[in-house]
Design a protein around this motif. Structure first.
Motif, PDB file in Angstrom:
ATOM      1  N   ARG B 124     -49.919 -18.811 -28.993  1.00  0.00           N
ATOM      2  CA  ARG B 124     -50.596 -17.308 -29.379  1.00  0.00           C
ATOM      3  C   ARG B 124     -50.127 -17.282 -27.556  1.00  0.00           C
ATOM      4  N   GLU B 125     -51.599 -17.440 -27.091  1.00  0.00           N
ATOM      5  CA  GLU B 125     -51.870 -17.789 -25.649  1.00  0.00           C
ATOM      6  C   GLU B 125     -50.876 -17.749 -24.712  1.00  0.00           C
ATOM      7  N   TYR B 126     -50.055 -19.422 -25.102  1.00  0.00           N
ATOM      8  CA  TYR B 126     -47.953 -18.918 -24.836  1.00  0.00           C
ATOM      9  C   TYR B 126     -47.075 -17.320 -24.530  1.00  0.00           C
ATOM     10  N   LYS B 127     -47.802 -17.212 -25.754  1.00  0.00           N
ATOM     11  CA  LYS B 127     -46.439 -16.045 -26.017  1.00  0.00           C
ATOM     12  C   LYS B 127     -47.668 -14.883 -25.372  1.00  0.00           C
ATOM     13  N   THR B 128     -47.914 -14.600 -24.924  1.00  0.00           N
ATOM     14  CA  THR B 128     -49.020 -13.032 -24.638  1.00  0.00           C
ATOM     15  C   THR B 128     -49.136 -14.007 -22.861  1.00  0.00           C
ATOM     16  N   LEU B 129     -49.108 -15.504 -22.382  1.00  0.00           N
ATOM     17  CA  LEU B 129     -48.674 -15.740 -20.612  1.00  0.00           C
ATOM     18  C   LEU B 129     -47.498 -15.288 -20.653  1.00  0.00           C
ATOM     19  N   PHE B 130     -45.938 -15.405 -21.714  1.00  0.00           N
ATOM     20  CA  PHE B 130     -44.985 -14.954 -21.542  1.00  0.00           C
ATOM     21  C   PHE B 130     -45.051 -12.926 -21.711  1.00  0.00           C
ATOM     22  N   GLU B 131     -45.445 -13.063 -22.207  1.00  0.00           N
ATOM     23  CA  GLU B 131     -45.384 -11.351 -22.666  1.00  0.00           C
ATOM     24  C   GLU B 131     -46.119 -10.629 -21.388  1.00  0.00           C
ATOM     25  N   GLN B 132     -47.198 -11.026 -20.506  1.00  0.00           N
ATOM     26  CA  GLN B 132     -47.994  -9.871 -19.927  1.00  0.00           C
ATOM     27  C   GLN B 132     -47.645 -10.685 -18.233  1.00  0.00           C
ATOM     28  N   CYS B 135     -43.694 -10.552 -13.731  1.00  0.00           N
ATOM     29  CA  CYS B 135     -42.173 -10.387 -13.522  1.00  0.00           C
ATOM     30  C   CYS B 135     -41.345 -10.551 -14.602  1.00  0.00           C
ATOM     31  N   PHE B 136     -40.390 -10.328 -14.839  1.00  0.00           N
ATOM     32  CA  PHE B 136     -39.256 -10.658 -15.449  1.00  0.00           C
ATOM     33  C   PHE B 136     -39.035 -11.925 -15.637  1.00  0.00           C
ATOM     34  N   VAL B 137     -39.478 -12.108 -17.298  1.00  0.00           N
ATOM     35  CA  VAL B 137     -38.967 -13.239 -17.795  1.00  0.00           C
ATOM     36  C   VAL B 137     -38.214 -13.150 -19.166  1.00  0.00           C
ATOM     37  N   ALA B 138     -37.256 -14.024 -18.839  1.00  0.00           N
ATOM     38  CA  ALA B 138     -35.873 -14.047 -19.525  1.00  0.00           C
ATOM     39  C   ALA B 138     -35.342 -15.629 -20.213  1.00  0.00           C
ATOM     40  N   VAL B 139     -35.164 -15.432 -21.133  1.00  0.00           N
ATOM     41  CA  VAL B 139     -34.389 -16.867 -21.908  1.00  0.00           C
ATOM     42  C   VAL B 139     -32.886 -16.589 -22.047  1.00  0.00           C
ATOM     43  N   ILE B 140     -31.918 -17.800 -21.231  1.00  0.00           N
ATOM     44  CA  ILE B 140     -30.633 -17.544 -20.598  1.00  0.00           C
ATOM     45  C   ILE B 140     -29.493 -18.245 -21.121  1.00  0.00           C
ATOM     46  N   ASN B 141     -28.665 -18.146 -22.253  1.00  0.00           N
ATOM     47  CA  ASN B 141     -27.982 -19.090 -22.550  1.00  0.00           C
ATOM     48  C   ASN B 141     -27.226 -19.935 -22.103  1.00  0.00           C
ATOM     49  N   ARG B 142     -26.034 -20.484 -22.413  1.00  0.00           N
ATOM     50  CA  ARG B 142     -25.477 -21.053 -21.032  1.00  0.00           C
ATOM     51  C   ARG B 142     -24.196 -19.888 -20.930  1.00  0.00           C
ATOM     52  N   ASP B 143     -24.025 -18.833 -21.936  1.00  0.00           N
ATOM     53  CA  ASP B 143     -22.970 -18.000 -22.128  1.00  0.00           C
ATOM     54  C   ASP B 143     -23.675 -16.544 -20.734  1.00  0.00           C
ATOM     55  N   HIS B 144     -25.063 -17.212 -19.826  1.00  0.00           N
ATOM     56  CA  HIS B 144     -25.390 -15.897 -19.035  1.00  0.00           C
ATOM     57  C   HIS B 144     -25.786 -14.489 -19.813  1.00  0.00           C
ATOM     58  N   ARG B 145     -26.247 -14.691 -21.163  1.00  0.00           N
ATOM     59  CA  ARG B 145     -26.438 -13.823 -22.286  1.00  0.00           C
ATOM     60  C   ARG B 145     -27.766 -13.702 -21.891  1.00  0.00           C
ATOM     61  N   VAL B 146     -28.888 -12.855 -22.135  1.00  0.00           N
ATOM     62  CA  VAL B 146     -30.143 -12.397 -22.470  1.00  0.00           C
ATOM     63  C   VAL B 146     -31.028 -12.541 -23.860  1.00  0.00           C
ATOM     64  N   VAL B 147     -31.399 -13.462 -24.140  1.00  0.00           N
ATOM     65  CA  VAL B 147     -31.478 -13.798 -25.591  1.00  0.00           C
ATOM     66  C   VAL B 147     -32.879 -13.409 -25.893  1.00  0.00           C
ATOM     67  N   LYS B 148     -33.395 -13.584 -24.878  1.00  0.00           N
ATOM     68  CA  LYS B 148     -35.549 -13.076 -24.906  1.00  0.00           C
ATOM     69  C   LYS B 148     -35.268 -12.530 -23.453  1.00  0.00           C
ATOM     70  N   ASN B 150     -39.502 -10.716 -21.467  1.00  0.00           N
ATOM     71  CA  ASN B 150     -41.181 -10.238 -22.002  1.00  0.00           C
ATOM     72  C   ASN B 150     -41.393  -8.722 -21.755  1.00  0.00           C
ATOM     73  N   GLU B 151     -42.581  -8.462 -21.658  1.00  0.00           N
ATOM     74  CA  GLU B 151     -43.054  -6.951 -21.923  1.00  0.00           C
ATOM     75  C   GLU B 151     -42.104  -6.659 -20.267  1.00  0.00           C
ATOM     76  N   LEU B 152     -42.456  -6.951 -19.648  1.00  0.00           N
ATOM     77  CA  LEU B 152     -42.211  -6.429 -18.531  1.00  0.00           C
ATOM     78  C   LEU B 152     -40.007  -5.740 -18.323  1.00  0.00           C
ATOM     79  N   PHE B 153     -39.788  -7.235 -18.556  1.00  0.00           N
ATOM     80  CA  PHE B 153     -38.099  -7.663 -18.739  1.00  0.00           C
ATOM     81  C   PHE B 153     -37.426  -6.389 -19.685  1.00  0.00           C
TER      82      PHE B 153
END
Lengths: 140, 599
Positions: B124-132, B135-148, B150-153
């Motif tokens: 939960r703490e990591y998730k909060t960190l990720f969300e809050q 800066c923009f935090v994005a999870v990107i796959n090999r095809d350069h697509r953003v799959v996830k 964070n809140e700012l994103f």
């Protein structure tokens, strides 16, 4: 002018704060037979002139306290001195300084005669005689 | 103890001491037995139902994994959420294993529980960190697509719908040339880079980008997590700072004042062009070296050594490398670095041009005064000439008449007016020559006392009381004593005359000297006739005189000239009939300076 006055020598008033100049002109005039009134204190000059009503006033322009210009203005406006010719004697230049001074003093008329210092006795006596002749001609 | 009994005993101890909770349940879901770890989490529960012990329920759960295992005889692993013996929420993983009976059907099920509460909290703490994280935090796959994202994103770009990162961040149609995500996919390492992107409003936006790999169990990089920090504000600040630095440099460089900066050991750190011009030494020869002592007035050393914060010398002189004495106004300011003394800056204004202009101005004023009054002078001379003319007439007429008295009178007139001509010529010469001052250290009070002493008896004989009022606290001053004496003597002589003219009895003249706010003040005060407006206006501007005994009209002009040469000024207060005060004011910092004062 009455007959008796004709037989009397003309009375010339000299108003100047420089004692040497007053002495000089007084002796020169007396040597020519004129009667002379000398005034070195400008502040009492008007009173004394009005008391004796001279035939001509010889007036220095730049004097301490009461300046000659102010005195000239008072003389020509004084009822007892009206018509008395004024000979102004000064180190000022007649063409530049005098008109300026008269203008500054409220537009006073030119004096009957102006003599620039230093004053030579012959010219002075001649100018005075001429003034008196003119004045006499005007009154007869 | 038999071997069998011994083995049973070991089994019982293992059952009790393994760190996971173990519980044995019968088909009615009643807990037959459990170990200590289970009791530690859920409390003593033998004889209770499992749903009551682990979840506080009265009835079995809707999809009870134990019942399912009783039904199909299969093992299963499932994550559960329950309540511990204190009623707190717990997360645990349950592995359910059937214990088969003789009929080959599950007679009991054994459940092994592993407490996941701490793990879940961390997640939960990591998730909060990720969300809050700001800066923009994005999870990107090999095809350069953003799959996830964070809140700012999500707030900025919306919910990720599999769009390409280059399209979102840079509005590009194809991947970037140097893609940091590609690098991390390729080498499995974290990377940092600066990227120029585009904000949603089309504004170019600088980003600081970090990429890190997300690994699958087999160690393969399946995704990359990318953090992009908007650097706009930071870069704006950097630009402003850089602009301020450039501006400051330009100001220092182009300053007309010489600027020299020293470190805390009085070594030169920085010198500008004006300083090079003033001191006559190339910049690179000064940097890093201690400044030669002759360049720095002694009074500034306390600042250079950090003992004082600031010193300003309105007028002093420094000696440059060519040995030339240069008049300057100079300020030293201590510099603070991290709250400690870090050196000092000297700012010096070259006064040579100013001095030259001051001299020119004084000369021009003097010439203007001479020019304005030539007419007045001519008038004075004409009066004297008339006196001489008169003297000649009286003498010669006396001679003609043999009148010795008249000759004598004429001769006196000649002598008097010759004397006046001489006086006038002398005063005029003194005024027009512009003589230099001869200064030395003098006591201002002594000069005042001398003048009063000189005139006291003469004044007293004319019924005038002359006195001195001297403030003992007045310090010595660098002045020309004779010039100052003649100034005061002239003013006293005028004051005595003013008293005589007034005609009042009991007139007084007082000569005062005092000092205040760095200004040395002399006053000559009389209770004489005072001046009217016309006389006051003419007092300093012509050869004008009001003296019936004949003055040259130059006295006040001479006095003013001497006062100005000392850097001072002369003031006149007067009221007709009341009296006159002449005040001479000398600011100490404008007085002439002794040549060797700064050495």
């Amino acid at each position: 002018m009455s007959e008796s006055v004709h037989h009397r020598a003309p009375l010339v008033a000299i108003v100047d704060d420089e004692q040497d100049i007053v002495t000089y002109l007084r002796l020169a005039l007396e040597d020519q037979g004129y009667r002379v009134l000398t005034v070195t204190e400008s502040s009492t000059a008007l009173e004394r002139l009005a008391a004796v009503e001279p035939d001509v006033v010889c007036l220095d322009l730049l004097m301490p306290k009461h300046t000659g210009v102010a005195l000239y203005a008072e003389i020509i406006r004084h009822p007892d001195l009206a018509g008395c010719p004024v000979l102004i004697m000064s180190g000022l230049t007649p063409k530049e300084d005098l008109p300026k001074l008269l203008e500054e003093a409220g537009g006073l008329p030119q004096p009957a005669c102006f003599m620039e210092k230093p004053i030579r006795v012959e010219q002075f006596i001649e100018a005075l005689s001429e003034l008196l002749r003119t004045a006499e001609g005007a009154t007869t | 103890m038999s071997a069998v009994t011994q083995l049973e005993d070991v089994r019982a101890r293992i059952f009790d001491e393994i760190p996971s909770g173990v519980v044995l349940v019968d088909p009615s879901l009643t807990i037959i037995d459990h170990n200590r770890a289970f009791a530690d989490l859920f409390g003593e529960a033998r004889g209770s139902s499992c749903h009551a012990a682990t979840k506080g329920r009265r009835s079995p759960c809707s999809s009870c994994p134990a019942l399912e295992t009783f039904s199909d005889g299969h093992q299963r692993v499932i994550e559960q959420q329950g309540k511990d013996s204190n009623g707190r929420e717990v997360h645990y993983l349950v592995q359910i294993t059937p214990i088969m009976g003789t009929d080959n059907r599950p007679e009991y099920v054994a459940a092994i529980t592993t407490d996941l509460t701490a793990t879940r909290r961390l997640q939960r703490e990591y998730k909060t960190l990720f969300e809050q994280v700001p800066c923009f935090v994005a999870v990107i796959n090999r095809d350069h697509r953003v799959v996830k994202g964070n809140e700012l994103f999500r707030k900025t770009f919306g919910e990720p719908t599999g769009e390409h990162c280059y399209r979102l961040y840079k509005r590009r149609r194809e991947p970037c040339q140097k893609c940091p995500v590609d690098r991390t996919f390729a080498d499995g390492l974290s990377h940092a880079s600066r990227q120029m992107g585009m904000a949603r409003d089309g504004r170019p936006t600088p980003y600081l980008v970090f990429t890190a790999p997300l690994l699958a169990d087999d160690g393969e990089v399946t995704h990359v997590i990318e953090m992009a920090l908007d650097m706009t504000a930071h870069e704006d600040l950097e630009q402003k700072l850089s602009r301020a630095t450039v501006l400051r440099q330009a100001l220092v460089e182009s300053s007309l004042d010489a600027i020299v900066v020293f470190d805390e050991k009085q070594k030169v750190l920085l010198v500008n062009q004006a300083a090079e011009d003033l001191l006559g030494c190339p910049l690179d020869e000064m940097i890093g070296r201690p400044a030669p002592k002759r360049l720095i007035p002694k009074a500034l050393y306390p600042v250079l050594k950090g003992r004082e914060n600031q010193v300003l010398l309105h007028e002093t002189a420094v000696t440059n490398f060519a040995g030339e004495r240069i008049p300057v106004r100079i300020a030293a300011v201590a510099l603070e670095v991290d709250g400690k003394f870090g050196g000092a800056a000297l700012i010096a204004q070259d006064l040579r041009e100013l001095k030259r202009l001051e001299l020119e101005k004084m000369e021009a004023e003097r010439l203007a005064a001479v020019g304005q009054t030539v007419a007045g002078l001519a008038h004075g001379i004409k009066n004297i000439l008339t006196g001489l003319e008169g003297g000649m007439y009286v003498t010669s007429s006396g001679l003609k008449r043999g009148d010795e008295g008249r000759v004598h009178q004429g001769w006196e007139m000649l002598e008097r007016n010759m004397g006046r001509i001489s006086d006038l010529a002398r005063s005029l010469l003194a005024f027009s020559r512009g003589e230099a001052l001869t200064c030395r250290e003098i006591s201002p009070a002594d000069v005042v006392n001398d003048v009063v002493e000189l005139y006291r008896d003469g004044a007293s004989q004319q019924g005038i009381e002359l006195s001195a009022d001297v403030d003992d606290g007045v310090a010595p001053a660098w002045m020309d004593p004779e010039a100052l004496h003649s100034c005061l003597a002239n003013l006293v002589s005028n004051a005595v005359d003013a008293c005589l003219v007034s005609g009042n009895s009991g007139c007084r003249v007082e000569v005062r000297v005092r000092e205040g706010d760095g200004v040395l003040v002399f006053e000559v005060v009389d209770t004489g006739c005072g001046m009217d407006y016309e006389v006051k206006q003419k007092a300093f501007t012509s050869f004008f005189t009001t003296k019936e005994r004949g003055g040259t009209g130059l006295g006040l002009l001479l006095t003013r000239k001497i006062v100005q040469q000392h850097g001072g000024s002369i003031l006149l207060e007067t009221e007709q009939g009341e009296g006159t005060t002449f005040r001479l004011e000398f600011p100490r910092d404008r007085l002439p300076k002794p040549e060797t004062e700064e050495e």
